[in-house]
Design an enzyme around this catalytic site. Sequence first.
Site, PDB file in Angstrom:
ATOM      1  N   GLU A 170       0.810  -1.223   0.000  1.00  0.00           N
ATOM      2  CA  GLU A 170       0.000   0.000   0.000  1.00  0.00           C
ATOM      3  C   GLU A 170       0.842   1.272   0.000  1.00  0.00           C
ATOM      4  O   GLU A 170       1.546   1.557   0.966  1.00  0.00           O
ATOM      5  CB  GLU A 170      -0.907   0.023   1.232  1.00  0.00           C
ATOM      6  N   GLU A 172     -12.061   1.420   4.615  1.00  0.00           N
ATOM      7  CA  GLU A 172     -11.127   1.698   5.718  1.00  0.00           C
ATOM      8  C   GLU A 172     -11.342   3.162   6.095  1.00  0.00           C
ATOM      9  O   GLU A 172     -10.589   4.051   5.695  1.00  0.00           O
ATOM     10  CB  GLU A 172      -9.676   1.461   5.299  1.00  0.00           C
TER      11      GLU A 172
END
Length: 264
Positions: free
Chosen positions: A150, A244
């Site tokens: 990420e 998220e």
Amino acid sequence: MSELKLLVQEYEIPGGSLEEKWELLQEVGFHGIELHGRDQQFAERLPELQKAAAAGVPMPSVCLISEQFIGDWDAEVRATAVANMKTLLSTIAAVGGTGAITPAAFGLFSKALPPFTSPRSVEGDREVLLEALAELGEHAGREGVAVYLEPLNRYEDHMLNKLHQAVSLIEELGSPHVKVMADTFHMNIEEDDIPASLLRTGTLLGHVHLADSQRSHPGSGHTDFAGIAAALRSMEFDGHLAMECGIRGDKKESLKQVSALFNG
């Protein structure tokens, strides 16, 4: 047209057990739960996770929650981070998941803030990341899952901020078990064109995190999720999109709105 597969991180879902959370998610058009993985402690949850999996709860992914990361300055910390990620990968594999998420680092250094100059060179950053990802890619391959790498925004990390930087690392690595994890909150800061960046990532895109421009649920800010959804459909993305983020208002109603935004 196939549905985009939506997840929510476990601690944002109303309900006590994973089974209760999944019952609610089915009502609002979601497809599973993303877990939080706290270092080695994640393995201790295996009985709970196996029970939920046996009850039919889909848990495709786990997001690393840690103070140790694979891009740390210190070699011992990096080794601990690799060991922790191996635990996440093995545990998520044991319950039928697809992979575990890690950034290069979080809060280690920012070139956007004083003192602006990193104590390690760009080449040095790349070397330590390739070393860690090679080991993790081998482990993920043995477990039949993937490492999702990420990029974070410039204020949270200095090594990987844009998708193309992660693509470059993974292409050099050459492992089919390491993929790019795209987060729309970070992309809102770093990418000129979010849908175009997703399209350029192509088959290396393995997972997506969803959050609007202010880190709340999709549709509550100014991010173009219609364009993002269209790009993912056009590239026939079959991975998961996990929320998220915070959820404003009544959570059940807000989740229904997110589901309609992507699959309405």
